[in-house]
Design a protein around this motif. Structure first.
Motif, mmCIF file in Angstrom:
data_model
loop_
_atom_site.group_PDB
_atom_site.id
_atom_site.type_symbol
_atom_site.label_atom_id
_atom_site.label_comp_id
_atom_site.label_asym_id
_atom_site.label_seq_id
_atom_site.Cartn_x
_atom_site.Cartn_y
_atom_site.Cartn_z
ATOM 1 N N GLN A 39 -23.622 -1.784 -58.854
ATOM 2 C CA GLN A 39 -25.143 -2.224 -59.420
ATOM 3 C C GLN A 39 -26.177 -1.931 -57.514
ATOM 4 O O GLN A 39 -26.327 -0.985 -57.772
ATOM 5 C CB GLN A 39 -26.080 -2.767 -59.748
ATOM 6 C CG GLN A 39 -27.039 -2.784 -61.209
ATOM 7 C CD GLN A 39 -27.706 -3.393 -62.413
ATOM 8 O OE1 GLN A 39 -26.308 -5.413 -62.502
ATOM 9 N NE2 GLN A 39 -27.975 -3.714 -62.563
ATOM 10 N N LEU B 62 -23.815 -2.479 -68.037
ATOM 11 C CA LEU B 62 -24.123 -1.799 -66.767
ATOM 12 C C LEU B 62 -24.518 -0.212 -66.715
ATOM 13 O O LEU B 62 -25.719 0.298 -65.707
ATOM 14 C CB LEU B 62 -22.947 -2.072 -65.887
ATOM 15 C CG LEU B 62 -23.121 -1.805 -64.495
ATOM 16 C CD1 LEU B 62 -23.663 -2.291 -63.289
ATOM 17 C CD2 LEU B 62 -21.422 -1.748 -63.894
ATOM 18 N N ILE B 66 -28.242 1.012 -64.959
ATOM 19 C CA ILE B 66 -28.237 1.638 -63.684
ATOM 20 C C ILE B 66 -28.397 2.725 -64.055
ATOM 21 O O ILE B 66 -29.574 3.853 -63.043
ATOM 22 C CB ILE B 66 -26.562 2.316 -63.452
ATOM 23 C CG1 ILE B 66 -25.895 0.838 -62.696
ATOM 24 C CG2 ILE B 66 -26.431 4.021 -62.712
ATOM 25 C CD1 ILE B 66 -24.441 0.879 -62.151
#
Lengths: 175, 245
Positions: A39, B62, B66
């Motif tokens: 991330q 995730l 993103i």
């Protein structure tokens, strides 16, 4: 939606997400940390996308950000200080001296090969992951890791040698 | 280790030799007692690593996180955000699924086929059925593959059929047909296509071998060779014509 500034980035970066996560997960050894690392990499890459030069290798560029972010993380710093791998004598491992132990390597199950990858020092594992799993050319690996191409070749040879020896030893063969 | 070429094995398998050295190495292989085994050995290790190393995939949350960081303007209201999250995740998953095989830079399918071709070059028994006649080779695959295919008659052409073997690449069974073209060898690979349609040959795969992929008659076809593109293109055309429906 104001997509324009980010659409190029999205097109280039999102298809690499699994590859980046796989690399991060191997290097960190921890799912949560790998998540954070990926991330952070995407945020840094998005922020710095203006400095990325069109026509150059985006994959090497974003892997470089991931790798630098990892090296400055707590785990990265710990691993770097514990993995003391000398660069001396690499010529010996460039000329591979292995005997053909094809059957043992072909029979090695995925789990054993994964254990062999996991026991590698970070500096060797990163080269192996980029060259053999991501299938990057030597020059691309050198660009991603900011190391000379000769170092890529010697580390790759040594990484493979260590993996081979681990497999052969575990499978009861002689290396 | 007496063979002076031995240190080039890794460079050859990694496709890092320049075209001239690659040709020399290929010519050297049949004359050497050590290098063919070393090449097969190195390919086996690379394959094992490729399979075992691709162990982790990014978790869906995730991916969604993103995506949101790339599109911050989409954070309209908390209610809307929560309502859209699963939709975004699903959409991203679908986009990822559709984009990934096409845009993955390493082209694992081509890389695997190059490996199979190199293995055939290095092996003393490169094929399972040895015959220069398509009437012997094609029936050999019957019952071994869940599809059939046509082969061109290469009589009166610069190509000679060496034989064929079964391959299993990316979880698909297929046929590898090996041809001699002068000093060079050409592998043709045929798999059942995942979808219908016809596509012309694509040549510019990022490997130093000559490589091409095309689709004809419900078959995904590939060529890998150390022969020139012009020479290889003739065989591609012959296969396209043989499999036209």
């Amino acid at each position: 939606m104001s997509r324009l500034p980010n659409s190029d980035f999205e097109q280039l970066a999102l298809p690499l997400l699994d590859s980046l996560y796989n690399f991060a997960r191997w290097q960190c050894g921890d799912a949560e940390e790998a998540r954070d690392l990926v991330q952070e990499t995407f945020l840094k890459a998005l922020k710095g996308f203006g400095s990325f030069q069109e026509g150059t290798n985006f994959r090497a560029w974003i892997f470089r950000i991931l790798r630098n972010t990892f090296l400055t993380s707590r785990t990265g710093l710990e691993r770097r200080s514990t993995d003391q791998e000398d660069e001396e004598g690499f010529e010996e491992s460039v000329v591979t001296h292995e005997t053909p132990e094809l059957t043992l390597i072909r029979r090695a199950d995925t789990d054993l090969v994964q254990r062999a990858i996991a026991q590698l020092p970070v500096a060797f594992r990163e080269v192996l992951l980029l060259a053999d799993i991501e299938e990057m050319k030597y020059q691309e690996v050198a660009d991603a890791l900011t190391i000379p191409i000769g170092t890529v070749m010697s580390r790759l040879a040594r990484a493979r040698k260590q993996v081979r020896e681990y497999i052969l030893q575990a499978a009861g063969g002689k290396s | 280790m007496s063979c002076e070429w031995r240190e080039k094995v890794a460079l050859f398998v990694d496709d890092e030799l320049d075209a001239a050295s690659q040709r020399e190495f290929v010519a050297h292989l049949p004359t050497c007692a050590e290098c063919p085994a070393a090449v097969s050995d190195q390919i086996a290790l690379k394959k094992a690593l490729r399979v075992a190393g691709a162990k982790f995939t990014a978790p869906p949350d995730l991916r969604a996180a993103i995506y949101s960081s790339i599109h911050p303007s989409q954070t309209v209201s908390r209610w809307w955000k929560w309502a859209m999250a699963p939709v975004c995740a699903l959409l991203l998953g679908t986009i990822g699924f559709l984009l990934y095989p096409k845009s993955q830079p390493g082209e694992p399918m081509i890389a695997s086929l190059v490996d199979s071709h190199i293995t055939a070059l290095a092996s003393p028994n490169p094929v399972d059925v040895i015959s220069n006649s398509l009437h012997n080779v094609r029936p050999w695959f019957a019952g071994k593959l869940p599809f059939t295919f046509q082969m061109p008659d290469v009589k009166d052409s610069p190509f000679t059929l060496i034989g064929g073997k079964l391959v299993y690449v990316e979880q698909r069974p297929g046929a590898q047909l090996l041809y001699q073209a002068g000093q060079h060898k050409i592998s043709i690979f045929i798999f059942k296509a995942r979808n219908q349609g016809t596509t012309p040959p694509v040549w510019n795969h990022d490997v130093s071998f000559t490589a091409s992929s095309w689709k004809a008659g419900g078959r995904d076809c590939y060529l890998v060779s150390d022969a020139s593109r012009d020479e290889s293109a003739k065989l591609v055309t012959m296969f396209q014509e043989a499999n036209r429906q």
